[in-house]
Design a protein around this motif. Structure first.
Motif, short mmCIF file in Angstrom:
data_model
loop_
_atom_site.label_atom_id
_atom_site.label_comp_id
_atom_site.label_asym_id
_atom_site.label_seq_id
_atom_site.Cartn_x
_atom_site.Cartn_y
_atom_site.Cartn_z
N UNK A 63 1.39 -2.30 -5.56
CA UNK A 63 2.37 -2.64 -6.59
C UNK A 63 2.11 -4.02 -7.17
N UNK A 64 1.64 -4.96 -6.34
CA UNK A 64 1.28 -6.28 -6.86
C UNK A 64 0.15 -6.15 -7.87
N UNK A 65 -0.84 -5.34 -7.57
CA UNK A 65 -1.98 -5.16 -8.47
C UNK A 65 -1.55 -4.60 -9.82
N UNK A 66 -0.54 -3.76 -9.82
CA UNK A 66 -0.06 -3.16 -11.07
C UNK A 66 1.09 -3.95 -11.70
N UNK A 67 1.47 -5.07 -11.06
CA UNK A 67 2.53 -5.92 -11.61
C UNK A 67 3.91 -5.32 -11.51
N UNK A 68 4.15 -4.50 -10.48
CA UNK A 68 5.43 -3.79 -10.40
C UNK A 68 6.19 -4.08 -9.09
N UNK A 69 5.81 -5.16 -8.40
CA UNK A 69 6.55 -5.61 -7.21
C UNK A 69 7.30 -6.88 -7.56
N UNK A 70 8.62 -6.85 -7.37
CA UNK A 70 9.47 -7.98 -7.75
C UNK A 70 10.35 -8.39 -6.58
#
Length: 233
Positions: free
Chosen positions: A197-204
Protein backbone atom coordinates in the motif's frame (compact mmCIF):
# COMPACT_ATOMS: atom_id res chain seq x y z
CA UNK A 1 -12.47 -7.43 13.67
CA UNK A 2 -10.25 -8.07 16.66
CA UNK A 3 -7.13 -10.23 16.26
CA UNK A 4 -6.99 -12.53 19.29
CA UNK A 5 -5.26 -15.68 18.03
CA UNK A 6 -1.61 -15.00 18.89
CA UNK A 7 0.59 -17.08 21.18
CA UNK A 8 1.65 -14.20 23.45
CA UNK A 9 5.23 -15.48 23.78
CA UNK A 10 6.65 -12.24 25.18
CA UNK A 11 4.04 -12.34 27.95
CA UNK A 12 5.23 -15.65 29.37
CA UNK A 13 4.80 -16.99 32.02
CA UNK A 14 1.42 -15.21 32.23
CA UNK A 15 0.29 -16.68 28.93
CA UNK A 16 1.08 -20.27 29.92
CA UNK A 17 -2.51 -20.62 31.12
CA UNK A 18 -4.16 -17.37 29.99
CA UNK A 19 -4.33 -16.17 26.38
CA UNK A 20 -2.87 -12.69 26.06
CA UNK A 21 -6.20 -11.04 25.06
CA UNK A 22 -7.60 -12.11 28.45
CA UNK A 23 -4.74 -10.75 30.55
CA UNK A 24 -6.12 -8.03 32.78
CA UNK A 25 -4.94 -4.45 33.13
CA UNK A 26 -6.70 -2.55 35.91
CA UNK A 27 -9.19 -5.38 36.29
CA UNK A 28 -10.21 -5.48 32.63
CA UNK A 29 -9.16 -7.98 29.97
CA UNK A 30 -7.17 -6.42 27.14
CA UNK A 31 -9.69 -7.56 24.54
CA UNK A 32 -12.56 -5.90 26.42
CA UNK A 33 -10.77 -2.57 26.23
CA UNK A 34 -10.83 -2.80 22.44
CA UNK A 35 -14.38 -4.08 22.31
CA UNK A 36 -15.54 -1.23 24.54
CA UNK A 37 -13.94 1.23 22.11
CA UNK A 38 -15.70 -0.44 19.19
CA UNK A 39 -19.06 -0.46 20.95
CA UNK A 40 -18.70 3.24 21.78
CA UNK A 41 -18.05 3.90 18.08
CA UNK A 42 -21.33 2.21 17.16
CA UNK A 43 -20.01 -1.19 16.10
CA UNK A 44 -22.67 -3.88 16.58
CA UNK A 45 -20.94 -6.92 15.04
CA UNK A 46 -17.40 -8.01 15.88
CA UNK A 47 -15.38 -10.83 14.30
CA UNK A 48 -12.79 -12.40 16.63
CA UNK A 49 -10.21 -14.90 15.43
CA UNK A 50 -9.05 -17.62 17.82
CA UNK A 51 -6.20 -20.15 17.97
CA UNK A 52 -4.18 -20.33 21.21
CA UNK A 53 -6.39 -21.37 24.16
CA UNK A 54 -9.23 -20.70 21.76
CA UNK A 55 -12.02 -22.01 23.98
CA UNK A 56 -11.18 -19.51 26.72
CA UNK A 57 -11.22 -16.58 24.31
CA UNK A 58 -14.43 -17.70 22.63
CA UNK A 59 -16.32 -18.18 25.90
CA UNK A 60 -15.14 -14.79 27.15
CA UNK A 61 -16.13 -12.73 24.11
CA UNK A 62 -19.50 -14.44 23.73
CA UNK A 63 -20.48 -12.94 27.07
CA UNK A 64 -20.79 -9.55 25.41
CA UNK A 65 -24.38 -8.41 25.20
CA UNK A 66 -23.73 -5.15 23.31
CA UNK A 67 -22.63 -6.69 20.01
CA UNK A 68 -22.95 -9.82 17.92
CA UNK A 69 -19.80 -11.96 18.08
CA UNK A 70 -18.65 -13.99 15.07
CA UNK A 71 -15.74 -16.41 15.54
CA UNK A 72 -13.12 -16.93 12.85
CA UNK A 73 -11.68 -20.30 13.85
CA UNK A 74 -7.93 -20.84 13.39
CA UNK A 75 -7.60 -23.75 15.80
CA UNK A 76 -6.06 -25.96 13.11
CA UNK A 77 -3.58 -23.37 11.80
CA UNK A 78 -2.45 -19.97 13.08
CA UNK A 79 -2.66 -17.63 10.08
CA UNK A 80 -0.74 -14.61 11.46
CA UNK A 81 -2.11 -11.09 11.14
CA UNK A 82 -2.67 -10.81 7.41
CA UNK A 83 -3.79 -14.38 6.86
CA UNK A 84 -6.14 -14.16 9.82
CA UNK A 85 -7.96 -11.13 8.47
CA UNK A 86 -8.06 -12.47 4.92
CA UNK A 87 -9.56 -15.71 6.23
CA UNK A 88 -12.29 -13.73 8.00
CA UNK A 89 -13.29 -11.56 5.01
CA UNK A 90 -16.42 -13.64 4.27
CA UNK A 91 -17.65 -12.71 7.76
CA UNK A 92 -16.72 -9.04 7.37
CA UNK A 93 -18.59 -8.18 4.18
CA UNK A 94 -17.82 -5.77 1.35
CA UNK A 95 -17.51 -2.50 3.29
CA UNK A 96 -14.51 -0.96 5.12
CA UNK A 97 -14.16 -2.21 8.69
CA UNK A 98 -12.32 -1.48 11.92
CA UNK A 99 -9.50 -3.88 12.78
CA UNK A 100 -7.96 -3.93 16.26
CA UNK A 101 -5.14 -5.96 17.78
CA UNK A 102 -6.42 -7.36 21.08
CA UNK A 103 -3.04 -7.15 22.78
CA UNK A 104 -1.64 -3.75 21.75
CA UNK A 105 -4.76 -1.66 21.24
CA UNK A 106 -4.89 -0.06 24.70
CA UNK A 107 -4.94 3.67 25.23
CA UNK A 108 -6.23 6.53 27.35
CA UNK A 109 -8.51 8.68 25.21
CA UNK A 110 -7.97 12.38 24.62
CA UNK A 111 -10.80 14.87 24.17
CA UNK A 112 -12.28 13.01 21.18
CA UNK A 113 -12.33 9.19 20.88
CA UNK A 114 -9.64 7.96 18.53
CA UNK A 115 -11.94 5.72 16.51
CA UNK A 116 -14.03 8.82 15.74
CA UNK A 117 -10.87 10.57 14.53
CA UNK A 118 -10.29 7.61 12.22
CA UNK A 119 -13.82 7.67 10.82
CA UNK A 120 -13.52 11.40 10.14
CA UNK A 121 -10.17 10.92 8.37
CA UNK A 122 -11.21 7.93 6.28
CA UNK A 123 -11.30 8.66 2.53
CA UNK A 124 -12.26 5.60 0.52
CA UNK A 125 -11.14 7.15 -2.76
CA UNK A 126 -7.56 7.70 -1.57
CA UNK A 127 -7.07 4.96 1.03
CA UNK A 128 -6.96 1.20 1.24
CA UNK A 129 -5.82 1.29 4.88
CA UNK A 130 -5.80 3.92 7.61
CA UNK A 131 -3.69 3.21 10.70
CA UNK A 132 -3.84 4.75 14.16
CA UNK A 133 -0.27 5.78 15.00
CA UNK A 134 1.09 6.95 18.34
CA UNK A 135 3.98 9.28 19.10
CA UNK A 136 6.68 7.04 20.51
CA UNK A 137 7.99 9.68 22.92
CA UNK A 138 4.57 10.02 24.53
CA UNK A 139 3.87 6.29 24.84
CA UNK A 140 4.13 4.04 27.89
CA UNK A 141 5.86 0.65 27.64
CA UNK A 142 7.16 1.12 24.08
CA UNK A 143 10.91 0.80 23.57
CA UNK A 144 11.10 0.49 19.78
CA UNK A 145 12.41 2.90 17.14
CA UNK A 146 9.03 3.62 15.56
CA UNK A 147 7.39 2.20 12.44
CA UNK A 148 6.45 5.04 10.11
CA UNK A 149 7.08 8.56 8.94
CA UNK A 150 3.87 10.51 8.33
CA UNK A 151 3.60 13.35 5.82
CA UNK A 152 1.36 16.40 6.20
CA UNK A 153 -1.40 14.72 4.16
CA UNK A 154 -1.28 11.66 6.45
CA UNK A 155 0.42 9.28 4.00
CA UNK A 156 2.81 6.82 5.63
CA UNK A 157 6.27 5.59 4.69
CA UNK A 158 8.50 3.07 6.43
CA UNK A 159 11.25 3.78 8.90
CA UNK A 160 14.69 3.30 7.35
CA UNK A 161 16.41 0.12 8.55
CA UNK A 162 18.79 1.89 10.95
CA UNK A 163 16.65 4.96 11.48
CA UNK A 164 14.30 6.25 14.14
CA UNK A 165 10.82 7.54 13.37
CA UNK A 166 8.33 9.40 15.57
CA UNK A 167 5.30 7.16 15.05
CA UNK A 168 4.49 3.55 15.96
CA UNK A 169 1.49 1.56 14.80
CA UNK A 170 -0.91 1.47 17.75
CA UNK A 171 -2.87 -1.61 16.72
CA UNK A 172 -6.04 -0.06 15.26
CA UNK A 173 -6.93 0.40 11.60
CA UNK A 174 -9.70 0.94 9.11
CA UNK A 175 -9.25 -1.49 6.22
CA UNK A 176 -11.03 -1.82 2.90
CA UNK A 177 -11.53 -5.42 1.69
CA UNK A 178 -9.73 -4.54 -1.57
CA UNK A 179 -6.59 -4.18 0.58
CA UNK A 180 -6.45 -7.99 0.50
CA UNK A 181 -6.76 -8.46 -3.27
CA UNK A 182 -4.01 -10.78 -4.54
CA UNK A 183 -2.80 -11.35 -0.96
CA UNK A 184 -0.81 -14.54 -0.25
CA UNK A 185 -2.53 -17.75 0.76
CA UNK A 186 -2.07 -19.18 4.23
CA UNK A 187 -0.20 -17.45 7.05
CA UNK A 188 1.34 -14.05 6.32
CA UNK A 189 2.06 -10.75 8.05
CA UNK A 190 0.11 -7.54 7.49
CA UNK A 191 3.47 -5.89 6.88
CA UNK A 192 3.46 -7.37 3.38
CA UNK A 193 0.25 -5.50 2.59
CA UNK A 194 1.36 -2.34 4.38
CA UNK A 195 4.46 -2.20 2.16
CA UNK A 196 2.39 -2.80 -0.95
CA UNK A 197 0.00 0.00 0.00
CA UNK A 198 2.93 2.36 0.63
CA UNK A 199 4.20 1.66 -2.90
CA UNK A 200 0.81 2.58 -4.35
CA UNK A 201 0.40 5.61 -2.07
CA UNK A 202 -2.69 4.22 -0.35
CA UNK A 203 -1.49 3.71 3.26
CA UNK A 204 -2.39 6.59 5.58
CA UNK A 205 -2.23 7.34 9.27
CA UNK A 206 -4.08 9.27 11.99
CA UNK A 207 -2.14 10.50 15.00
CA UNK A 208 -3.50 9.20 18.28
CA UNK A 209 -4.95 11.70 20.71
CA UNK A 210 -4.28 10.72 24.31
CA UNK A 211 -1.77 8.18 25.63
CA UNK A 212 -0.86 4.82 24.10
CA UNK A 213 -0.07 2.04 26.57
CA UNK A 214 1.97 -0.68 24.89
CA UNK A 215 1.31 -3.94 26.76
CA UNK A 216 4.09 -6.12 25.40
CA UNK A 217 5.59 -7.70 28.52
CA UNK A 218 4.53 -8.46 32.12
CA UNK A 219 6.47 -5.39 33.30
CA UNK A 220 4.45 -3.21 30.92
CA UNK A 221 1.26 -4.14 32.77
CA UNK A 222 2.49 -2.41 35.92
CA UNK A 223 3.57 0.66 33.94
CA UNK A 224 0.19 0.85 32.24
CA UNK A 225 -1.71 0.52 35.49
CA UNK A 226 0.37 3.29 37.00
CA UNK A 227 -0.31 5.52 33.97
CA UNK A 228 -4.05 4.83 34.09
CA UNK A 229 -4.12 5.54 37.82
CA UNK A 230 -2.29 8.79 37.29
CA UNK A 231 -4.65 9.92 34.52
CA UNK A 232 -7.67 9.12 36.69
CA UNK A 233 -6.25 11.19 39.51
Amino acid sequence: MILAAGLGKRMRPLTATTPKPLIEVNGQALIDHGMDRLAAAGVRTCVVNVHYLADLVEVHVRRRSDMEILISDEREQLLETGGGIKNALPLLGADPFFQLNADTCYWIEGVKPNLEHMVDAWDEDRMDALLLVAETVKSVGYAGRGDFEMSKDGSLTRRLEKGVTPFAYAGAAILHPRFFEDAPEGPFSMNILFDRAIESGRLFGVQMEGLWLHIGTPDAIRAAEYAVGGSAA
